[in-house]
Design a protein around this motif. Structure first.
Motif, short mmCIF file in Angstrom:
data_model
loop_
_atom_site.label_atom_id
_atom_site.label_comp_id
_atom_site.label_asym_id
_atom_site.label_seq_id
_atom_site.Cartn_x
_atom_site.Cartn_y
_atom_site.Cartn_z
N SER A 1 19.61 -12.87 40.00
CA SER A 1 19.97 -14.24 40.36
C SER A 1 21.17 -14.33 41.29
O SER A 1 21.29 -15.31 42.04
CB SER A 1 20.30 -15.05 39.08
N GLU A 2 22.06 -13.38 41.25
CA GLU A 2 23.26 -13.45 42.08
C GLU A 2 23.12 -12.60 43.35
O GLU A 2 24.10 -12.16 43.92
CB GLU A 2 24.50 -13.01 41.29
N ARG A 3 21.87 -12.39 43.79
CA ARG A 3 21.56 -11.64 45.01
C ARG A 3 21.92 -10.16 44.88
O ARG A 3 22.16 -9.48 45.89
CB ARG A 3 22.30 -12.23 46.23
N ARG A 4 21.92 -9.60 43.71
CA ARG A 4 22.34 -8.21 43.52
C ARG A 4 21.11 -7.31 43.44
O ARG A 4 20.23 -7.50 42.61
CB ARG A 4 23.19 -8.07 42.26
N ILE A 5 21.08 -6.32 44.31
CA ILE A 5 19.95 -5.40 44.41
C ILE A 5 20.25 -4.13 43.61
O ILE A 5 21.33 -3.53 43.76
CB ILE A 5 19.65 -5.04 45.87
N CYS B 1 13.42 -5.82 32.36
CA CYS B 1 12.26 -6.39 33.08
C CYS B 1 11.96 -7.81 32.65
O CYS B 1 10.87 -8.33 32.93
CB CYS B 1 11.04 -5.52 32.85
N TYR B 2 12.89 -8.47 31.97
CA TYR B 2 12.64 -9.85 31.55
C TYR B 2 13.27 -10.83 32.54
O TYR B 2 12.86 -10.90 33.68
CB TYR B 2 13.10 -10.04 30.12
N CYS B 3 14.29 -11.58 32.17
CA CYS B 3 14.73 -12.69 33.02
C CYS B 3 15.50 -12.22 34.25
O CYS B 3 15.76 -11.04 34.43
CB CYS B 3 15.57 -13.66 32.20
N PRO C 1 26.64 -24.35 43.66
CA PRO C 1 25.39 -24.61 42.97
C PRO C 1 24.64 -23.29 42.74
O PRO C 1 24.22 -22.63 43.69
CB PRO C 1 24.64 -25.51 43.96
N PHE C 2 24.44 -22.92 41.50
CA PHE C 2 23.93 -21.59 41.13
C PHE C 2 22.61 -21.75 40.39
O PHE C 2 22.57 -22.11 39.22
CB PHE C 2 24.97 -20.89 40.25
N SER C 3 21.53 -21.49 41.10
CA SER C 3 20.19 -21.53 40.50
C SER C 3 19.95 -20.24 39.72
O SER C 3 20.06 -19.14 40.27
CB SER C 3 19.15 -21.67 41.60
N LEU C 4 19.63 -20.37 38.44
CA LEU C 4 19.33 -19.21 37.60
C LEU C 4 17.86 -18.85 37.75
O LEU C 4 16.98 -19.66 37.49
CB LEU C 4 19.66 -19.51 36.14
N THR C 5 17.60 -17.63 38.16
CA THR C 5 16.22 -17.20 38.42
C THR C 5 15.49 -16.91 37.13
O THR C 5 16.05 -16.34 36.19
CB THR C 5 16.24 -15.94 39.31
N GLY C 6 14.21 -17.27 37.10
CA GLY C 6 13.44 -17.11 35.88
C GLY C 6 12.97 -15.69 35.64
O GLY C 6 13.09 -15.17 34.53
N GLN C 7 12.43 -15.01 36.67
CA GLN C 7 11.84 -13.69 36.49
C GLN C 7 12.74 -12.61 37.07
O GLN C 7 13.61 -12.88 37.90
CB GLN C 7 10.46 -13.65 37.16
N PRO C 8 12.50 -11.34 36.69
CA PRO C 8 13.43 -10.28 37.06
C PRO C 8 13.52 -10.02 38.55
O PRO C 8 14.56 -9.57 39.04
CB PRO C 8 12.88 -9.04 36.32
N ASN C 9 12.42 -10.29 39.29
CA ASN C 9 12.48 -10.04 40.74
C ASN C 9 11.87 -11.18 41.54
O ASN C 9 11.32 -10.95 42.62
CB ASN C 9 11.80 -8.71 41.09
N ALA C 10 11.97 -12.39 41.04
CA ALA C 10 11.55 -13.52 41.85
C ALA C 10 12.35 -13.58 43.14
O ALA C 10 11.83 -13.95 44.20
CB ALA C 10 11.71 -14.82 41.07
#
Length: 911
Positions: A458-462, A10-12, A328-337
């Motif tokens: 971050s990699e669009r994985r559900i 539940c973190y990054c 270009p790979f944006s790293l997401t900050g939160q677990p479900n942003a």
């Protein structure tokens, strides 16, 4: 009965899979899930300690209501709580209109939670005033992707890291903020020694330490750098003219713009050597596969959208997108942003990446929801929302799973807004966040390990999550709270309309409606269901009906989700930071994350071992800047600007450029006697994304004249001196000092530490009160030292010769070695009196503390050596201690220790 349940961290936004071990209805352990494609069994120190964060003593367990602003909150039942909230919202809406209320939600909610809140605001109430804390971290990435590629969709996957020849890491420190991604980077370097790594960061960060080329650019000069790199690519014939012609538009205008960004000009703007700018451009342009990873350093800027766009330009100009190892790979900050973005959980978005400003998109959503219309008027974004709360334009706010009284910039203004609001609801799992004290209504929510729904990494994985344990107390799921409130509010606002708006009795019903909204769009998940995710495992979107797997990378065909199918170049010009340093405020203050803490520490702040690397906030500066101010490491300073001031301790860091300082963003009013770094940050924001410039503020730093210091160290030993009670005792004292922090430390047993400083000594009666609060008042077990002339007073409690508590006042030198021996419970009884010695030097007989080798499992070198001496192999060590089984960063040292033992011990095995 033991049970193993699959879940995610539940973190990054890495989205690591983990296995939760339960016993008798409680969570007793976690380990990485080898089958999860995001992490393949690895976990960082935060994820590895999640089971230690589940104590119910820290949780909000029952609804609490305050009917009058100055009254205390009282426990109430759910029906009374939600009826009261519905009455208040309905009354305010009737008197002042739909836009007089707002919702502020979180990238830590599940997608289903997000969906219901979005529908509640935009579909039932008729306001677009629903925004999220993702506005603070990812909205510029969203806007940057949309301006250039046409949709908010990171086009890459984690597998691309291993396939890249050149890795550009910009405005990100994955070694700290995304540790499992960093493990992949280390693996890629080990497998391909020719991999070139470029790190763009004003600091020589932990990630920059592995760079082949570190570009410590001046804060705010990102656009100049990327325009300069594009200039180099053009000058040296490294652009892909064929790709530009076939798949993009707008390059001619950008080419004219970047002609002015020569290496000489960029070197001056960025403060970088000209040769390094040319080298970086050549490396990127000549790579067979170039991948960029970026995060808050680009996003949290008053020109964050164009920071993103300027970096994406490099990929479009070279055709380094839609191919293995490139993009270009944006790293997401939160677990479900990402999940929140997918369901339109921002004030300017609608479900399935629809734009609120688009009439056709509003009509589509209105038809899906069965409402006459979706309001056209843009909603208030995070900064605007709290400003409107302050002026009274917004009367009531419903906050869920986030802590704006710490995380938003310009905290004095935010807290004033919360105090002046007519009605504040906080839906939260933890009882003691900074925001909780402002809430008129507290609603207990479930959290990690207790919920069912989906998250997107971050990699669009559900990933589909299922609960491992039942909720504590009366906590309810976030979607259920929102649905129950919506039904009540609907009966008061528009009974015929609301009758069928919220029919959900299970989160999969919400997921099905969300899935329906995506059909035919860029994030089409028409082929997904909970059962498919359970059977096939986590999947990347898009995953349309009939697909057998998700799409690993996007834009392989060069067709983009724009009106003409072409990606767009956007003219972006260099702009300075929102605040420029001057004679009054000469220091550029940068903020960032620590490896072992998360956001405002409502969860990580309950786990002692997560303080062992950093147990108080330190303002770091270049040694020359410290000398200029007659400062030394450990001194207290005041950092200030027009918005506020904070007192913190300083430390030297020669990896920072002169004229700058760095402060972690995790500490707020629950752990120090100020709002933390966001007392100083600016609400200035990007014009496209409305994301504030949290990464930079101009400040002055001066020595704080606080000669009298106090430290309390107290082992938590249960009962009245259990950890939550001791932390609360420290928090009650924070306001009594000019400087104060409280936190944890330790290993098997937590140690609570209060540090404080003041202009003058406290009187004896106040010291006695502090002793009482921390359980140090037992005269029979006390060892005392006092020197009134020096204004020094020390007290230790050691029943049966075991040191469990110390209070040092006036002279605190012993705190450093005392916290180590108390945390390890390793002080011999004969040395206890050293705790209150006149000068607190370390006893000569005291052995050096054994270093921790595996921080994820908290295993020391001494413990490993002892196990090896008893005949343990590496596999036995991993089984017995857990070391080397989480993130894996300690495995090289473990193997070295095993090999060294084998070489020194006849018959011992090396593995």
């Amino acid at each position: 009965m033991n049970e193993i349940v699959r879940s995610t961290c539940c973190y990054c936004g890495v989205g690591c899979g983990l296995l939760i071990e339960t016993d008798n209805g409680g969570i007793v352990g976690v380990r990485g899930d080898p089958a999860h494609p995001a992490n393949h069994g690895r976990l960082c120190s935060k994820g590895a300690s999640l089971h230690l964060s589940t104590r119910p003593e820290y949780r909000l367990l029952h609804p609490q209501l305050r009917r009058q602003r100055d009254a205390a909150r009282q426990r109430v039942g759910w029906d009374e709580a939600l009826d009261h909230a519905a009455d208040r919202f309905a009354g305010i809406i009737a008197a002042h209109g739909p836009d007089s209320v707002a919702f502020y939600i979180s990238g830590q909610l599940l997608t289903e939670d997000y969906y219901v809140f979005n529908k509640l605001a935009k579909g039932l109430i008729g306001t677009n005033n629903v925004d999220t804390n993702s506005r603070l971290c990812m909205s510029s990435a969203v806007a940057g992707y949309k301006q250039t590629l046409g949709a908010d969709a990171p086009p890459c996957s984690y597998e691309d890291i291993a396939l890249a020849d050149c890795l550009l890491i910009a405005g990100a420190n994955p070694a700290i903020a995304h540790p499992i991604v960093f493990r992949r980077i280390e693996d890629a370097r080990a497998a391909n020694p020719a991999l070139r790594i470029i790190v763009v960061d004003p600091r020589r960060s932990e990630t920059a330490a592995i760079a082949d080329l570190h570009l410590p650019l001046a804060p705010g000069s990102d656009i100049a750098l990327y325009n300069g790199l594009l200039h180099v690519l053009l000058a040296e014939g490294l652009v892909n003219r064929d790709y530009i012609a076939r798949h993009t538009e707008g390059f001619e205008a950008l080419e004219k713009t970047v002609a002015a960004y020569t290496p000489d000009v960029v070197a001056r703007l960025c403060g970088l050597p000209k040769a390094d700018i040319i080298r970086a451009g050549r490396w990127f342009g000549s790579a067979a596969a170039a991948l960029s990873l970026y995060c808050q350093g680009l996003n949290q800027s008053a020109h964050g959208t164009h920071n993103n766009a300027a970096l994406i330009h490099l990929h479009l100009a070279t055709g380094q997108i839609g191919r293995p190892g490139a993009g270009p790979f944006s790293l997401t900050g939160q677990p479900n942003a990402m999940g929140g973005r997918e369901v339109g959980g921002l004030a300017n978005l609608l479900s399935a990446h629809r734009d609120l400003a688009n009439p056709e998109h509003r009509a589509e959503v209105a038809r899906l929801w069965g409402v006459p219309s979706v309001p056209e008027r843009p909603g208030k974004t995070a900064i605007e929302l709290f400003a409107a709360l302050r002026t009274g334009e917004v009367k009531a706010v419903w906050i869920a799973c986030t802590n704006p009284a710490q995380s938003l910039p310009a905290q004095a203004e935010v807290r004033a807004a919360l105090r002046e609001a007519a009605f504040v609801v906080l839906q939260e799992a933890y009882a003691d966040t900074d925001t909780a004290s402002f809430a008129d209504l507290l609603l207990p929510a479930t959290t990690w390990g207790e919920k069912e729904g989906t998250v997107t990494n971050s990699e669009r994985r559900i990933t589909h999550l299922v609960p491992a344990v039942a909720p504590p107390g009366e906590a309810r799921h976030d979607w259920r709270i929102a649905v129950d409130f919506a039904r009540r509010l609907g009966r008061r606002l528009a009974p015929p309309l609301a009758a069928n708006l919220f029919p959900y009795e299970h989160p999969e019903q919400i997921f099905a409606e969300h899935r329906q909204s995506t059909l035919g769009r860029d994030l089409d998940i028409g082929g997904l269901s909970y059962s498919l995710l359970d059977t096939l495992g986590p999947q990347q979107w898009p995953f349309p009906a009939g697909a057998s797997s998700g799409r690993q990378r996007l834009y392989e065909d060069g067709i983009f989700p724009t009106a003409n199918g072409r990606a767009r170049f956007v003219v972006a010009e260099h702009r300075p930071t929102a605040e420029v340093t001057d004679a009054s405020f000469p220091i550029s203050l940068l903020s960032g994350r620590l490896r072992d803490q998360w956001h405002g520490m409502s969860r990580t702040g309950t786990v002692a071992r997560l303080f062992n690397l950093d147990d108080e906030p330190l303002l770091t500066m270049h040694p020359a800047d410290l000398r200029q101010r007659d400062l030394h490491g450990g001194d207290l300073v005041t950092a200030r600007n027009a918005r506020g001031s904070i007192v913190v301790r300083v430390a030297a860091d020669d990896g920072l450029p002169r004229g700058s300082a760095w402060l972690p963003m995790h500490w707020g009013s629950r752990y120090m006697n100020s709002a933390g770094v966001n007392a100083l940050t600016t609400p200035a924001r990007d014009p496209f994304s409305q994301q504030p410039e949290l990464k930079h503020a101009a400040v002055a730093v001066d020595k704080a004249d606080l000669p009298w210091q106090l430290v309390v160290l107290r082992l938590a030993d249960g009962g009245e001196t259990d950890t939550p009670g001791l932390l609360e005792a420290g928090r009650r004292l924070l306001g009594d000092f000019d400087f104060a922090t409280v936190g944890l430390y330790g290993r098997r047993r937590p140690l609570v530490i209060l540090r404080a400083a003041h202009r003058q000594p406290l009187p004896d009666d106040r010291l006695r009160e502090i002793d009482r609060l921390f359980g140090l008042a037992d005269d029979a077990a006390a060892i005392v030292y006092a020197d009134r002339q020096r204004q020094v007073s020390k007290r230790a409690i050691a029943p049966d010769g075991r040191l469990i508590g110390v209070r040092l006042a006036g002279e605190t030198l012993a705190q450093s070695w005392l916290k180590e021996v108390m945390a390890d419970d390793s002080l011999d009884a004969e040395l206890v009196r050293w705790a209150v010695a006149p000068i607190g030097r370390r006893p000569g007989k005291l052995p050096q503390r054994s270093p921790v080798v595996c921080r994820c499992a908290d295993v020391t070198a001494a413990e490993i050596t002892a196990d090896l001496a008893s005949g343990a192999s590496l596999a036995a060590l991993q089984e017995r201690r857990g070391c080397g089984t989480f993130c894996g960063s300690c495995l090289p040292e473990l193997r070295q220790m095993v090999a060294a033992h084998a070489s020194e011990t006849p018959g011992a095995k090396a593995a």
